[in-house]
Scaffold this motif. Structure first.
Motif, PDB file in Angstrom:
ATOM      1  N   PRO A  37       0.640   2.588  -0.223  1.00 54.30           N
ATOM      2  CA  PRO A  37      -0.073   1.627   0.631  1.00 54.30           C
ATOM      3  C   PRO A  37       0.834   0.490   1.088  1.00 54.30           C
ATOM      4  O   PRO A  37       1.599  -0.074   0.296  1.00 54.30           O
ATOM      5  CB  PRO A  37      -1.186   1.110  -0.285  1.00 54.30           C
ATOM      6  CG  PRO A  37      -1.413   2.226  -1.258  1.00 54.30           C
ATOM      7  CD  PRO A  37      -0.053   2.812  -1.513  1.00 54.30           C
ATOM      8  N   GLY A 104      -6.648   1.987   5.898  1.00 52.98           N
ATOM      9  CA  GLY A 104      -5.413   1.447   5.351  1.00 52.98           C
ATOM     10  C   GLY A 104      -4.232   2.282   5.802  1.00 52.98           C
ATOM     11  O   GLY A 104      -4.397   3.417   6.268  1.00 52.98           O
ATOM     12  N   GLY A 106      -0.321   3.894   4.900  1.00 57.11           N
ATOM     13  CA  GLY A 106       0.629   4.245   3.864  1.00 57.11           C
ATOM     14  C   GLY A 106       2.024   4.379   4.448  1.00 57.11           C
ATOM     15  O   GLY A 106       2.189   4.613   5.647  1.00 57.11           O
TER      16      GLY A 106
END
Length: 289
Positions: A37, A104, A106
């Protein structure tokens, strides 16, 4: 830790012949594992220190991000978008967290990231007069440069901070001879490409009044980067209409301030236009045309 095999070929050039003499198998290690992340940091570009920024203006015209602000971050490789996600500044205004409902981002090797504000920006609003400044803010597009991702952090700070993508226009009104100004019932701005940059279409914007105690209005306009005549039309509480035409260069990330005096029932520009970089406090002046 993800590992990639890297083969290194050793060559010898002898008498115009190229020969391969060996091939070795070496291990190349990525700085972080793919998919780790990303941690995001972001700020709005300015030469001011945080202690001198105009926090009072943050409700409609950001000098810095405030708690609850959301940004959209896009990850690309060779110009092709790979992923995007929203990030929200936490209640303490100290860290950006993945927005609820967003995936999110990565880490991916050989990629760049770019961020924008506000999320889902859809152009400059015609009516920016909402009393809470929300329509002005929705028109105030901020964008970062492309930032290379080399680890688990992407920093939209310093030279990679958010910058203003549009133009700010401010009008300040004064009375003449000590006579106070009447209340204004409406103000409109009109010019070719005022909202979209269209070269021929006349477009209208209704500006925002930040302080009801001041005769001052502001609007976000399009960065046409061309000298443009903007017609300002004011109607007062007695239904008297005043007009003036201002010449504006409409340069990206620039703030233009015009002072107009109500004199003998007409609006007259006072002095020079005040021109400054929107994200700076160092000012210089220029003529109206």
């Amino acid at each position: 830790m993800t590992k990639l095999k890297q083969y290194i070929l050793h060559f010898i050039l002898v008498a115009s012949f190229l020969a391969v003499v060996s091939c070795t198998d070496e291990q190349s290690v990525l700085p972080v594992a793919e998919g780790t992340p990303l941690t995001v940091t972001a700020e709005i570009g300015t030469t001011d220190s945080p202690s001198t920024r105009v926090v009072a203006l943050n409700s409609y015209d950001r000098s810095d991000f405030i708690a609850g602000d959301g940004i959209n971050v896009v990850c690309s490789r060779n110009g092709v978008q790979l992923a995007s996600s929203g990030y929200t500044l936490n209640a303490a205004a100290t860290a950006w967290a993945v927005t609820t409902g967003s995936p999110g981002l990565g880490f991916l090797p050989a990629t760049t990231c770019r961020a924008s504000f506000p999320v889902a920006y859809d152009g400059i609003r015609a009516d920016q007069s909402a009393a809470d400044g929300s329509a002005f803010l929705r028109s105030n597009y901020l964008l970062t440069p492309e930032v290379s991702v080399s680890g688990a952090e992407v920093n939209f700070t310093g030279d990679n901070a958010f910058g203003h993508g549009n133009v700010k226009l401010t009008l300040k009104f004064q009375g003449s001879g000590g006579v106070s100004l009447p209340a204004f019932s409406s103000i409109t701005l009109q010019a070719s490409g005022l909202r979209t940059g269209d070269a021929t279409k006349v477009e209208t914007i209704y500006p925002f009044r930040p302080d009801t105690g001041q005769h001052s209005w502001c609007a976000v306009i399009y960065p046409r980067a061309a000298d443009t005549d903007i017609t300002v039309t004011v109607m007062d509480e007695y239904s008297v209409t005043y007009k003036v035409v201002l010449r504006c260069a409409m340069q990206k990330s620039t703030s233009y301030t015009y002072t107009l005096k109500l004199r003998n029932d007409i609006l007259v520009p006072v002095g020079n236009a005040e021109i400054e970089a929107w994200d700076l406090k160092v000012r210089h002046t220029g003529g109206f045309d």
